[in-house]
Design an enzyme around this catalytic site. Sequence first.
Site, PDB file in Angstrom:
ATOM      1  CG  HIS A 158      -2.034  -0.964   1.153  1.00 44.74           C
ATOM      2  ND1 HIS A 158      -2.877  -1.092   0.074  1.00 44.74           N
ATOM      3  CD2 HIS A 158      -2.436  -1.917   2.047  1.00 44.74           C
ATOM      4  CE1 HIS A 158      -3.754  -2.070   0.303  1.00 44.74           C
ATOM      5  NE2 HIS A 158      -3.505  -2.582   1.484  1.00 44.74           N
ATOM      6  CG  ASP A 176      -5.478  -9.901   3.049  1.00 44.48           C
ATOM      7  OD1 ASP A 176      -5.116 -10.399   1.969  1.00 44.48           O
ATOM      8  OD2 ASP A 176      -5.225  -8.717   3.358  1.00 44.48           O
ATOM      9  CG  ASP A 235      -3.192  -8.203   0.502  1.00 42.02           C
ATOM     10  OD1 ASP A 235      -2.427  -8.478   1.438  1.00 42.02           O
ATOM     11  OD2 ASP A 235      -4.245  -7.544   0.661  1.00 42.02           O
ATOM     12  CG  HIS A 277      -7.011  -5.069   1.629  1.00 42.85           C
ATOM     13  ND1 HIS A 277      -6.628  -6.069   2.511  1.00 42.85           N
ATOM     14  CD2 HIS A 277      -8.174  -4.562   2.111  1.00 42.85           C
ATOM     15  CE1 HIS A 277      -7.519  -6.143   3.487  1.00 42.85           C
ATOM     16  NE2 HIS A 277      -8.467  -5.248   3.264  1.00 42.85           N
TER      17      HIS A 277
END
Length: 308
Positions: free
Chosen positions: A125, A245, A162, A164
Amino acid sequence: MVTRLYTHPIFLEHITPPGHPERPDRLRAIERALDDEAFAGLDRVKAPQGDEATILYAHPQEFVAHVRAAIPETGIVSIDADTSASPKSWQAALTAIGAANAAVDDVFDGRADNVFVAARPPGHHAEKTTAMGFCLFNTAAIAARYAQRKHHAERVAIVDWDVHHGNGTQDIFWDDPSVLYCSTHQMPLYPGTGAVGETGAGNIVNAPLAPQTGSKVFRDAFLSRVLPAIDNFVPDLIIISAGFDAHHRDPLAQINLTEDDFDWATGQLLQRAGRHSDNRVVSLLEGGYDLQGLAFSVAAHVGRLMKG
């Protein structure tokens, strides 16, 4: 196949606030899973501290100085609403970068076919000038640039599963056709980026997944978008932003994968690495916040790396 594992006790000393999902227990759960006799063949190496100058491969000096100045002498400080730092966070982040770059050296110099780096804080991120989403620096982006500078890799593919979207990696390589960024991720979900139409210089491939979907949709996205992009790109190295995740147990999202899906996706990328990249794969831990789901998924992922 020779699979190397990098980790280090310093990663446990990056302390986050009580109740924070990105916590030291994540690495303890991974350590317990990889202590099983099935992983006796892992080549385990203590992660080296990185060269601070390599952070500049992906981030400007002013941003690096800003992050360093934010590291507290005691306690925990907030970088943003989700991201925090404690006294050992700088050393932990620098060691995560050192491990990723050492992994790149290993696969290019023939010491390992593939490497898994169990480190924290995560990185995908972190944008060029913004630390966010639990991430201080973008480890995968730095490793890709390191491969290009140190080992003259012409093309590096980063595959991010991931749950996200890796907005930071997309931001850093938005207009750079020498790096392919492919992401499967839940949408809508934090950080709000990752639409199919976000294509950069033709080097960004986003495959958003709707909430409550699972194995079939994920695998279809891999087969229809990610793998063809890799085959067309013909990378010299594949880096995996390996977040776990999207596992059905994870509390931060609603994608219903199992550890078998991560085993399968790992195998698919190993096939492409064998075809295009002389087997070179570097896998970097990103998210995964249910300890059991994380442990099972990492075990499946590393087990597949070892099998080839």
